[in-house]
Design a protein around this motif. Structure first.
Motif, short mmCIF file in Angstrom:
data_model
loop_
_atom_site.label_atom_id
_atom_site.label_comp_id
_atom_site.label_asym_id
_atom_site.label_seq_id
_atom_site.Cartn_x
_atom_site.Cartn_y
_atom_site.Cartn_z
N PHE A 104 23.07 55.60 126.61
CA PHE A 104 22.64 54.24 127.79
C PHE A 104 21.01 54.47 128.69
CE2 PHE A 104 27.24 54.42 126.63
CZ PHE A 104 27.45 53.40 126.12
N ILE A 105 20.92 53.26 128.33
CA ILE A 105 19.46 53.27 129.83
C ILE A 105 19.28 52.53 130.54
CG2 ILE A 105 17.86 51.87 127.45
CD1 ILE A 105 15.39 53.06 128.15
N ARG A 106 19.34 53.07 131.61
CA ARG A 106 19.49 51.76 132.79
C ARG A 106 18.75 51.39 133.47
NH1 ARG A 106 24.61 51.74 130.74
NH2 ARG A 106 25.71 53.45 131.31
N GLY A 107 17.21 51.60 133.06
CA GLY A 107 16.13 51.30 133.90
C GLY A 107 14.81 51.66 132.82
N VAL A 108 13.96 50.76 133.20
CA VAL A 108 12.17 51.42 132.01
C VAL A 108 11.36 50.43 132.68
CG1 VAL A 108 11.10 50.82 129.62
CG2 VAL A 108 13.87 50.30 129.45
N SER A 109 10.51 52.23 132.89
CA SER A 109 8.99 51.91 133.65
C SER A 109 7.71 51.26 132.80
CB SER A 109 8.66 53.33 134.26
OG SER A 109 8.17 53.42 135.17
N ALA A 110 7.00 51.56 133.39
CA ALA A 110 5.93 50.58 132.63
C ALA A 110 5.02 51.98 131.72
CB ALA A 110 4.32 50.56 134.28
N VAL A 111 4.83 51.29 130.82
CA VAL A 111 3.40 51.39 129.52
C VAL A 111 2.12 51.84 129.15
CG1 VAL A 111 2.91 51.17 127.48
CG2 VAL A 111 4.64 50.16 127.97
N ILE A 112 2.22 53.32 129.20
CA ILE A 112 1.14 54.47 129.52
C ILE A 112 -0.05 53.50 128.04
CG2 ILE A 112 -0.03 56.35 130.15
CD1 ILE A 112 2.56 57.11 130.17
N TYR A 113 -1.19 53.57 128.36
CA TYR A 113 -2.39 52.62 127.96
C TYR A 113 -3.58 53.40 128.37
CZ TYR A 113 0.33 48.43 127.32
OH TYR A 113 1.40 47.07 127.17
N ALA A 114 -4.18 54.19 127.24
CA ALA A 114 -5.47 54.70 126.91
C ALA A 114 -6.29 54.41 128.31
CB ALA A 114 -6.09 54.24 125.93
#
Length: 298
Positions: A104-114
């Protein structure tokens, strides 16, 4: 930090030899939130095996474990991208029943871009793309033209519902990434719903390794398929074993240029981490060499 003679010889302009890109996580274990994430396991493994390690990651203000990362060079994108600072730390809860994991995933942080990667971090010997929640943008693969690039697709092959229950999905962007990757390391568990993708991915990447838990691993390289047995140990916690394997494989591949030798070395390194909880079991180079020399493979 002190490095042994088996570490990579070259130091990048950033001072880093092994770079992981992906989220640090909180992993729920009982009432605790322990440090997790492929980037945590891989950077810890690289340090133990004698390399200077760096991580590019995103975490929330609730992140608890910076004290455990004092010997890792960090870029936390929330410090350079204010929009990322409002996200929580990615948090997972793994429940094992009869050796089957429900996640189970309880939270997601930000996307990492180039554009989050500074220019002086682009000449690193070994780069490991290790998303856990689809957070590593595919454009990043083009930032490291002279590096050995490894990837583990587990985080690109996950989806989750409104309750956070994680399930597998196909990795639609694989053709944008794999032609630029030197080694793809993935688990049998990750691809079990899509058995045909092994052949598909192997046709797009130089080296593919399929890890099989207690059954060892399979190397696909130069049109050949070779099985390598696991090492006989008492398994306490399999979390992170795949990332320890991947890190050890990439390091030995850089040193030896031999994927067969790298497979044996990585199987051995991974055998240590399953014997303890979390990152506690990650071995150093001498431990791996000692177990290799004791010839306890099954």
């Amino acid at each position: 930090m002190t490095r042994n003679n088996n570490s990579a010889n070259n130091i990048s302009s950033s001072g880093i030899q092994f770079l992981s890109i992906g989220h640090f996580t909180h992993d729920v274990v009982g009432s605790e939130l322990i440090l997790g994430g492929a980037s945590a396991y891989s950077s810890a493994t690289a340090r133990k095996l004698g390399l200077n390690a760096g991580v590019i990651t995103s975490v929330g203000r609730d992140f608890l474990h910076f004290d455990k990362l004092h010997d890792v060079s960090l870029i936390v994108i929330g410090k350079i991208d204010k929009s990322a600072s409002e996200y929580p730390t990615t948090t997972f809860e793994n429940i094992y029943e009869n050796d089957v994991r429900r996640q189970f995933i309880r939270g997601v942080s930000a996307v990492i871009y180039a554009n989050h990667i500074p220019d002086n971090w682009c000449d690193i010997d070994i780069v490991y793309l290790c998303p856990v929640a689809n957070e590593v943008d595919s454009s990043i693969v083009h930032k490291f033209p002279d590096s050995i690039i490894g990837a583990s697709p587990q985080g690109w092959m996950r989806k989750w519902d409104s309750d956070g229950c994680v399930s597998p999905r196909k990795w639609d962007e694989a053709p944008k990434v794999l032609p630029y990757v030197d080694a793809l390391i993935m688990s049998e568990e990750d691809i079990s719903p899509f058995p045909d993708i092994v052949e598909e991915y192997a046709s797009m990447v130089k080296i593919l390794v399929l890890t099989r838990g207690e059954s060892g691993s399979t190397l696909f390289c130069d049109g050949k398929e070779v099985n390598f047995p696991a090492f006989k140990v008492n398994v306490l916690d399999p979390t992170g074993a795949g990332d320890v394997f991947a890190t050890a494989f990439l390091i030995k591949l850089k040193q030896s240029q031999d994927p067969y030798e790298a497979s044996i070395f990585a199987n051995c390194a991974a055998s240590f981490v399953v014997e303890k909880r979390g990152t506690e079991g990650i071995p150093d180079y001498k431990q791996v060499q000692s177990r290799l020399e004791s010839n306890i493979q099954i």
